[in-house]
Write a protein that holds these residues in place. Structure first.
Motif, PDB file in Angstrom:
ATOM      1  N   GLN A  37       0.849  -1.181   0.000  1.00  0.00           N
ATOM      2  CA  GLN A  37       0.000   0.000   0.000  1.00  0.00           C
ATOM      3  C   GLN A  37       0.891   1.239   0.000  1.00  0.00           C
ATOM      4  N   ASP A  38       0.440   2.300  -0.668  1.00  0.00           N
ATOM      5  CA  ASP A  38       1.155   3.563  -0.601  1.00  0.00           C
ATOM      6  C   ASP A  38       1.077   4.086   0.830  1.00  0.00           C
ATOM      7  N   PHE A  39       2.149   4.733   1.298  1.00  0.00           N
ATOM      8  CA  PHE A  39       2.218   5.195   2.684  1.00  0.00           C
ATOM      9  C   PHE A  39       1.026   6.061   3.053  1.00  0.00           C
ATOM     10  N   PHE A  40       0.665   7.005   2.193  1.00  0.00           N
ATOM     11  CA  PHE A  40      -0.381   7.968   2.521  1.00  0.00           C
ATOM     12  C   PHE A  40      -1.795   7.436   2.293  1.00  0.00           C
ATOM     13  N   ASP A  41      -1.929   6.302   1.621  1.00  0.00           N
ATOM     14  CA  ASP A  41      -3.267   5.735   1.400  1.00  0.00           C
ATOM     15  C   ASP A  41      -3.910   5.217   2.678  1.00  0.00           C
ATOM     16  N   GLY A  42      -3.116   4.728   3.596  1.00  0.00           N
ATOM     17  CA  GLY A  42      -3.688   4.141   4.801  1.00  0.00           C
ATOM     18  C   GLY A  42      -3.308   4.844   6.085  1.00  0.00           C
ATOM     19  N   ILE A  43      -2.578   5.949   5.994  1.00  0.00           N
ATOM     20  CA  ILE A  43      -2.075   6.587   7.213  1.00  0.00           C
ATOM     21  C   ILE A  43      -3.199   7.118   8.091  1.00  0.00           C
ATOM     22  N   ILE A  44      -4.256   7.659   7.501  1.00  0.00           N
ATOM     23  CA  ILE A  44      -5.349   8.217   8.305  1.00  0.00           C
ATOM     24  C   ILE A  44      -6.032   7.107   9.112  1.00  0.00           C
ATOM     25  N   SER A  45      -6.356   6.010   8.455  1.00  0.00           N
ATOM     26  CA  SER A  45      -7.018   4.914   9.182  1.00  0.00           C
ATOM     27  C   SER A  45      -6.087   4.317  10.235  1.00  0.00           C
ATOM     28  N   SER A  46      -4.799   4.214   9.932  1.00  0.00           N
ATOM     29  CA  SER A  46      -3.851   3.697  10.918  1.00  0.00           C
ATOM     30  C   SER A  46      -3.723   4.632  12.110  1.00  0.00           C
ATOM     31  N   LEU A  47      -3.746   5.941  11.853  1.00  0.00           N
ATOM     32  CA  LEU A  47      -3.629   6.910  12.939  1.00  0.00           C
ATOM     33  C   LEU A  47      -4.912   7.024  13.759  1.00  0.00           C
ATOM     34  N   ILE A  48      -5.958   6.368  13.322  1.00  0.00           N
ATOM     35  CA  ILE A  48      -7.184   6.282  14.123  1.00  0.00           C
ATOM     36  C   ILE A  48      -7.219   4.948  14.872  1.00  0.00           C
ATOM     37  N   ILE A  49      -6.988   3.870  14.152  1.00  0.00           N
ATOM     38  CA  ILE A  49      -7.130   2.526  14.722  1.00  0.00           C
ATOM     39  C   ILE A  49      -6.066   2.228  15.782  1.00  0.00           C
ATOM     40  N   PHE A  50      -4.800   2.449  15.466  1.00  0.00           N
ATOM     41  CA  PHE A  50      -3.737   2.087  16.405  1.00  0.00           C
ATOM     42  C   PHE A  50      -3.798   2.889  17.711  1.00  0.00           C
ATOM     43  N   PRO A  51      -4.029   4.209  17.690  1.00  0.00           N
ATOM     44  CA  PRO A  51      -4.186   4.909  18.977  1.00  0.00           C
ATOM     45  C   PRO A  51      -5.405   4.444  19.778  1.00  0.00           C
ATOM     46  N   LEU A  52      -6.486   4.083  19.104  1.00  0.00           N
ATOM     47  CA  LEU A  52      -7.637   3.552  19.846  1.00  0.00           C
ATOM     48  C   LEU A  52      -7.274   2.249  20.549  1.00  0.00           C
ATOM     49  N   VAL A  53      -6.561   1.388  19.864  1.00  0.00           N
ATOM     50  CA  VAL A  53      -6.094   0.149  20.492  1.00  0.00           C
ATOM     51  C   VAL A  53      -5.073   0.482  21.577  1.00  0.00           C
ATOM     52  N   GLY A  54      -4.313   1.570  21.362  1.00  0.00           N
ATOM     53  CA  GLY A  54      -3.351   2.019  22.354  1.00  0.00           C
ATOM     54  C   GLY A  54      -3.990   2.398  23.674  1.00  0.00           C
ATOM     55  N   ILE A  55      -5.232   2.873  23.639  1.00  0.00           N
ATOM     56  CA  ILE A  55      -5.944   3.165  24.885  1.00  0.00           C
ATOM     57  C   ILE A  55      -6.083   1.880  25.698  1.00  0.00           C
ATOM     58  N   LEU A  56      -6.465   0.808  25.049  1.00  0.00           N
ATOM     59  CA  LEU A  56      -6.565  -0.487  25.734  1.00  0.00           C
ATOM     60  C   LEU A  56      -5.198  -0.952  26.223  1.00  0.00           C
ATOM     61  N   PHE A  57      -4.193  -0.774  25.399  1.00  0.00           N
ATOM     62  CA  PHE A  57      -2.826  -1.150  25.765  1.00  0.00           C
ATOM     63  C   PHE A  57      -2.394  -0.399  27.030  1.00  0.00           C
ATOM     64  N   GLY A  58      -2.599   0.910  27.057  1.00  0.00           N
ATOM     65  CA  GLY A  58      -2.245   1.716  28.221  1.00  0.00           C
ATOM     66  C   GLY A  58      -3.051   1.334  29.446  1.00  0.00           C
ATOM     67  N   TYR A  59      -4.329   1.060  29.247  1.00  0.00           N
ATOM     68  CA  TYR A  59      -5.211   0.653  30.350  1.00  0.00           C
ATOM     69  C   TYR A  59      -4.721  -0.642  30.994  1.00  0.00           C
ATOM     70  N   PHE A  60      -4.390  -1.632  30.166  1.00  0.00           N
ATOM     71  CA  PHE A  60      -3.928  -2.901  30.710  1.00  0.00           C
ATOM     72  C   PHE A  60      -2.544  -2.772  31.332  1.00  0.00           C
ATOM     73  N   MET A  61      -1.700  -1.888  30.795  1.00  0.00           N
ATOM     74  CA  MET A  61      -0.400  -1.637  31.412  1.00  0.00           C
ATOM     75  C   MET A  61      -0.576  -1.008  32.791  1.00  0.00           C
ATOM     76  N   TRP A  62      -1.517  -0.057  32.908  1.00  0.00           N
ATOM     77  CA  TRP A  62      -1.782   0.584  34.198  1.00  0.00           C
ATOM     78  C   TRP A  62      -2.212  -0.452  35.234  1.00  0.00           C
ATOM     79  N   HIS A  63      -3.152  -1.307  34.815  1.00  0.00           N
ATOM     80  CA  HIS A  63      -3.677  -2.291  35.759  1.00  0.00           C
ATOM     81  C   HIS A  63      -2.648  -3.360  36.107  1.00  0.00           C
TER      82      HIS A  63
END
Length: 69
Positions: A37-63
């Motif tokens: 995939q071209d870098f800029f074709d998927g960057i917007i969706s990646s910058l939405i999906i991965f940080p949302l999953v990162g919330i769960l990652f941070g939450y489980f790290m905290w706990h």
């Protein structure tokens, strides 16, 4: 600082900012370098999906860090 502010800050810094955004950029770079995939074709969706999953990652790290023994 109260515990809620500290917890929110920890989750934000370790999750979306510390894991989600760097992982999204790395993922898109790998997709681009492998020709999937071209870098800029998927960057917007990646910058939405991965940080949302990162919330769960941070939450489980905290706990896991504050687990009662």
């Amino acid at each position: 600082m109260n515990i809620n502010h500290t917890k929110f800050r920890f989750i934000l810094l370790r999750g979306p900012l510390g894991w989600g955004i760097p992982t999204a950029i790395l993922f898109q770079l790998i997709m681009h370098l492998t020709g999937e995939q071209d870098f800029f074709d998927g960057i917007i969706s990646s910058l939405i999906i991965f940080p949302l999953v990162g919330i769960l990652f941070g939450y489980f790290m905290w706990h896991s860090k504050h687990k009662k023994n």
